[in-house]
Scaffold this motif. Sequence first.
Motif, PDB file in Angstrom:
ATOM      1  N   ASP A  61       6.697   2.530   3.456  1.00 51.61           N
ATOM      2  CA  ASP A  61       5.308   2.274   3.070  1.00 51.61           C
ATOM      3  C   ASP A  61       4.432   2.048   4.296  1.00 51.61           C
ATOM      4  OD1 ASP A  61       5.961   2.574   0.427  1.00 51.61           O
ATOM      5  OD2 ASP A  61       5.823   0.446  -0.075  1.00 51.61           O
ATOM      6  N   VAL A  65       1.237   4.363   5.416  1.00 51.98           N
ATOM      7  CA  VAL A  65      -0.098   3.818   5.678  1.00 51.98           C
ATOM      8  C   VAL A  65      -0.531   4.161   7.105  1.00 51.98           C
ATOM      9  CG1 VAL A  65      -1.407   1.669   5.958  1.00 51.98           C
ATOM     10  CG2 VAL A  65       0.009   2.013   3.933  1.00 51.98           C
ATOM     11  N   ILE A  74      -0.379  -3.029  10.552  1.00 51.08           N
ATOM     12  CA  ILE A  74       0.075  -3.826   9.430  1.00 51.08           C
ATOM     13  C   ILE A  74      -0.195  -5.288   9.753  1.00 51.08           C
ATOM     14  CG2 ILE A  74       2.052  -4.383   7.960  1.00 51.08           C
ATOM     15  CD1 ILE A  74       1.072  -1.379   7.926  1.00 51.08           C
ATOM     16  N   SER A  78       1.953  -8.584   4.558  1.00 54.96           N
ATOM     17  CA  SER A  78       2.928  -7.526   4.859  1.00 54.96           C
ATOM     18  C   SER A  78       3.644  -7.817   6.176  1.00 54.96           C
ATOM     19  CB  SER A  78       2.235  -6.170   4.929  1.00 54.96           C
ATOM     20  OG  SER A  78       1.677  -5.833   3.679  1.00 54.96           O
ATOM     21  N   ALA A  92       0.896  -5.093  -2.195  1.00 52.44           N
ATOM     22  CA  ALA A  92       0.234  -3.973  -1.519  1.00 52.44           C
ATOM     23  C   ALA A  92       0.465  -4.127  -0.023  1.00 52.44           C
ATOM     24  CB  ALA A  92      -1.263  -3.970  -1.830  1.00 52.44           C
ATOM     25  N   VAL A  93       0.313  -3.038   0.692  1.00 55.42           N
ATOM     26  CA  VAL A  93       0.429  -3.077   2.156  1.00 55.42           C
ATOM     27  C   VAL A  93      -0.904  -3.551   2.717  1.00 55.42           C
ATOM     28  CG1 VAL A  93       0.805  -1.730   4.251  1.00 55.42           C
ATOM     29  CG2 VAL A  93       2.127  -1.209   2.185  1.00 55.42           C
ATOM     30  N   ASP A  94      -0.851  -4.604   3.529  1.00 53.23           N
ATOM     31  CA  ASP A  94      -2.050  -5.093   4.220  1.00 53.23           C
ATOM     32  C   ASP A  94      -2.165  -4.360   5.547  1.00 53.23           C
ATOM     33  OD1 ASP A  94      -3.130  -7.397   2.615  1.00 53.23           O
ATOM     34  OD2 ASP A  94      -1.073  -8.105   2.877  1.00 53.23           O
ATOM     35  N   VAL A  95      -3.294  -3.709   5.776  1.00 48.44           N
ATOM     36  CA  VAL A  95      -3.520  -3.013   7.039  1.00 48.44           C
ATOM     37  C   VAL A  95      -4.889  -3.411   7.573  1.00 48.44           C
ATOM     38  CG1 VAL A  95      -4.464  -0.900   5.974  1.00 48.44           C
ATOM     39  CG2 VAL A  95      -3.416  -0.787   8.251  1.00 48.44           C
ATOM     40  N   THR A 111      -2.667  -0.313  -1.119  1.00 43.14           N
ATOM     41  CA  THR A 111      -3.042  -0.802   0.210  1.00 43.14           C
ATOM     42  C   THR A 111      -4.306  -1.647   0.147  1.00 43.14           C
ATOM     43  OG1 THR A 111      -2.111   1.226   1.155  1.00 43.14           O
ATOM     44  CG2 THR A 111      -3.566  -0.051   2.571  1.00 43.14           C
ATOM     45  N   LYS A 112      -4.306  -2.744   0.908  1.00 46.01           N
ATOM     46  CA  LYS A 112      -5.516  -3.550   1.100  1.00 46.01           C
ATOM     47  C   LYS A 112      -5.943  -3.353   2.546  1.00 46.01           C
ATOM     48  CE  LYS A 112      -4.049  -7.332  -1.906  1.00 46.01           C
ATOM     49  NZ  LYS A 112      -3.600  -8.725  -1.873  1.00 46.01           N
ATOM     50  N   VAL A 113      -7.165  -2.901   2.718  1.00 49.55           N
ATOM     51  CA  VAL A 113      -7.696  -2.662   4.060  1.00 49.55           C
ATOM     52  C   VAL A 113      -8.528  -3.863   4.482  1.00 49.55           C
ATOM     53  CG1 VAL A 113      -9.111  -1.156   5.507  1.00 49.55           C
ATOM     54  CG2 VAL A 113      -7.690  -0.172   3.681  1.00 49.55           C
TER      55      VAL A 113
END
Length: 198
Positions: A61, A65, A74, A78, A92-95, A111-113
């Motif tokens: 994941d 991303v 990341i 995450s 969700a993947v935090d980026v 994903t959370k941006v």
Amino acid sequence: MSRPRSLEQLREVGPIFRSSEAVAAGVSWRDLYGLRDEGEIIELSRGLYQLRESAGVDNIDFIAVAARARLGMICLTSALAYWDLTDEVPSAVDVAIPKGTHRPVIDYPPTKVHVFASETFDLGRVEVARADKERFAITSRERTVVDTFRLRYQVGSELANEALRRYLRSRPELPILSRVGHALRAGNALADSIRLLM
């Protein structure tokens, strides 16, 4: 181009790739869709694919991303999970991306941006590479703790305090933590919490 040759070309592109990258590598649309229909590649989201043989790759994941947010790293929950500073499984993947850059829209994985200040963005940035195309950037252990602590109103005070406790129990680098904390304007509050926990 034959499909076996197309599959070889896609292996050169990476375990996760965009359709535009596949076409640029010389794979025809017909072969791309044929490989998808045969199950050799998996469509993760519109225009984003993964080689079937790479299913089960660690941190896939994060790699996905990173392919969509090239400048991103990341972060937050995450990164806490990656560094084993929480038992929470992120939904969700935090980026993080630098302020003033394009904010990617990522369908898959969820994903959370987050937008971080550009002047301190590279502070504590760590590059992780398993193979040439299997790479991503992530906040260091210290940056992760500081970010979680300074953004505790977003992630929750309980998560931030637990991350700090776990960090202090596992090879803490207090001078680095302090330096990162001060650079991100969280040094005093972080120092107060450390005194309470030690």
